[in-house]
Motif scaffolding. Structure first.
Motif, PDB file in Angstrom:
ATOM      1  N   ILE A 116       6.957   0.328 -16.581  1.00  0.00           N
ATOM      2  CA  ILE A 116       5.672   0.353 -15.876  1.00  0.00           C
ATOM      3  C   ILE A 116       5.953   0.166 -14.390  1.00  0.00           C
ATOM      4  O   ILE A 116       6.560  -0.822 -13.988  1.00  0.00           O
ATOM      5  N   VAL A 117       5.527   1.134 -13.582  1.00  0.00           N
ATOM      6  CA  VAL A 117       5.660   1.043 -12.124  1.00  0.00           C
ATOM      7  C   VAL A 117       4.278   0.717 -11.562  1.00  0.00           C
ATOM      8  O   VAL A 117       3.305   1.418 -11.857  1.00  0.00           O
ATOM      9  N   ILE A 118       4.195  -0.349 -10.776  1.00  0.00           N
ATOM     10  CA  ILE A 118       2.913  -0.891 -10.335  1.00  0.00           C
ATOM     11  C   ILE A 118       2.826  -0.879  -8.811  1.00  0.00           C
ATOM     12  O   ILE A 118       3.767  -1.291  -8.127  1.00  0.00           O
ATOM     13  N   LYS A 119       1.680  -0.436  -8.318  1.00  0.00           N
ATOM     14  CA  LYS A 119       1.410  -0.542  -6.891  1.00  0.00           C
ATOM     15  C   LYS A 119       0.202  -1.441  -6.687  1.00  0.00           C
ATOM     16  O   LYS A 119      -0.827  -1.282  -7.353  1.00  0.00           O
ATOM     17  N   LEU A 120       0.334  -2.386  -5.762  1.00  0.00           N
ATOM     18  CA  LEU A 120      -0.754  -3.292  -5.409  1.00  0.00           C
ATOM     19  C   LEU A 120      -1.201  -2.980  -3.994  1.00  0.00           C
ATOM     20  O   LEU A 120      -0.390  -3.006  -3.055  1.00  0.00           O
ATOM     21  N   ASN A 121      -2.470  -2.677  -3.838  1.00  0.00           N
ATOM     22  CA  ASN A 121      -3.057  -2.452  -2.517  1.00  0.00           C
ATOM     23  C   ASN A 121      -3.976  -3.625  -2.181  1.00  0.00           C
ATOM     24  O   ASN A 121      -4.875  -3.953  -2.970  1.00  0.00           O
ATOM     25  N   TYR A 122      -3.723  -4.248  -1.051  1.00  0.00           N
ATOM     26  CA  TYR A 122      -4.566  -5.365  -0.616  1.00  0.00           C
ATOM     27  C   TYR A 122      -4.960  -5.140   0.834  1.00  0.00           C
ATOM     28  O   TYR A 122      -4.141  -5.291   1.741  1.00  0.00           O
TER      29      TYR A 122
END
Length: 344
Positions: A182-188
């Motif tokens: 699982i490749v995860i991107k977090l945008n904040y």
């Protein structure tokens, strides 16, 4: 000296040793209780802890009163991960992502699920190489009245001012466990963070991702990940590598470190857990601050001051014999078979 007297004396000595060891254990345990008092986690800011778990992976994200756990370290790390979560009152986990089935990513999941309130659990399913691992995790989840949820590429999770997006996951394919990661991107707000699991260069070429601020380098800095083309596309400012002092793997490789530098990442912006301990990022959505915290050591195989059966046996092994009064009573402790297990 009578036989009964000798036996009583030997028993008294053994009891004295037990009392001393118990005292040392209690003192050690008191020393490490509430050991994270100096860690103040703001609920208003994004916090990311890239934990030092040796040759393994575990990352904690907190934002807006919610928390995400990505991977669970090795089995020996689980206890220490739980201790940190409980002391900081973060045992309520909204999303728990096991990026893939390798033991250095899912090993601590059992103790985490047994001791924390996890709302949703995800892991790639239907991967032939990791089918047994998936079934094991499913049993643990069911035992805790939870179920593994299916996750797909492009799934999104809203965290108020933050959003998690799944850039890649392989379900029901013949891909390797690493390729299924699982490749995860977090945008904040104005900042972005990428978590690669053990994804390979082939997966890197498939995912759709532009510039990010912080890259969690894939596969502990193995040469099978982090291609030049990928780095040129995402252009990270910071790189985080979770790796331990394991001579078998010797991660990160010099080739990957050179690629990071060639991608214009300053050497001072490359962080490696085995050298600098847990990497703690805080952000208000515009600025990113990074601390290196060697005092946050959740690596179960290298706990500083850890009392273990091995340590006790090493102490005993230094004693060849005990001479009682005028009689020689030999106690050969070298016959004790010792294996390295934590008492706790």
């Amino acid at each position: 000296m009578k036989k009964n007297t000798k036996q009583k004396l030997i028993l008294a000595i053994i009891l004295a040793i037990v009392v001393i060891l118990c005292g040392l254990y209690i003192k050690w345990n008191e020393k490490f209780n509430n050991q994270y008092d100096n860690i103040s986690i703001s609920k208003e800011e994004l916090n990311i802890f890239y934990f030092n778990v040796g040759q393994a992976d575990c990352t904690l994200i907190t934002i807006n009163g919610k928390s995400i756990l990505i991977d669970a370290g090795n089995k020996s790390d689980g206890k220490y991960i739980v201790e940190f979560l409980k002391e900081k009152r973060l045992e309520n986990i909204d999303y728990f992502f096991i990026t893939h089935g390798d033991m250095d990513h899912r090993g601590g999941a059992e103790i985490i699920l047994d001791n924390c309130n996890v709302k949703q659990i995800f892991m790639p399913e239907g991967i032939k190489e990791a089918e047994e691992d998936y079934q094991d995790l499913e049993k643990i989840a069911n035992r805790n009245n939870k179920q593994l949820s299916k996750i797909e590429t492009n799934d999104k999770f809203n965290l108020d001012r933050a959003e998690v997006e799944i850039l890649s996951v392989k379900n029901n394919t013949s891909n390797s466990a690493n390729e299924s990661s699982i490749v995860i991107k977090l945008n904040y707000l104005d900042t972005s963070y990428l978590f690669m699991g053990d994804a390979t260069q082939d997966i890197e070429s498939e995912i759709e991702c532009s510039r990010v601020d912080v890259l969690k380098v894939g596969h502990h800095g193995s040469d099978s990940s982090t291609s030049k083309e990928f780095l040129n596309r995402i252009r990270p400012t910071y790189a985080i590598i979770s790796a331990g002092n394991n001579k078998q793997y010797n991660h990160p490789t010099n080739e990957v470190l050179q690629r990071l530098k060639d991608a214009n990442i300053q050497e001072s912006n490359i962080f490696i857990t085995k050298n600098q301990g847990t990497i703690w990022i805080t952000s208000d959505g515009k600025n990113i601050e990074i601390q290196t915290r060697k005092d946050i050591n959740l690596d179960g195989t290298s706990q500083i001051g850890q009392m273990s059966i091995y340590n006790i046996c090493s102490f005993f092994n230094s004693i060849v014999c005990i001479r009682l009064a005028s009689q020689q009573v030999y106690i050969d402790y070298h016959q004790i078979e010792c294996k390295y297990h934590h008492i706790l």
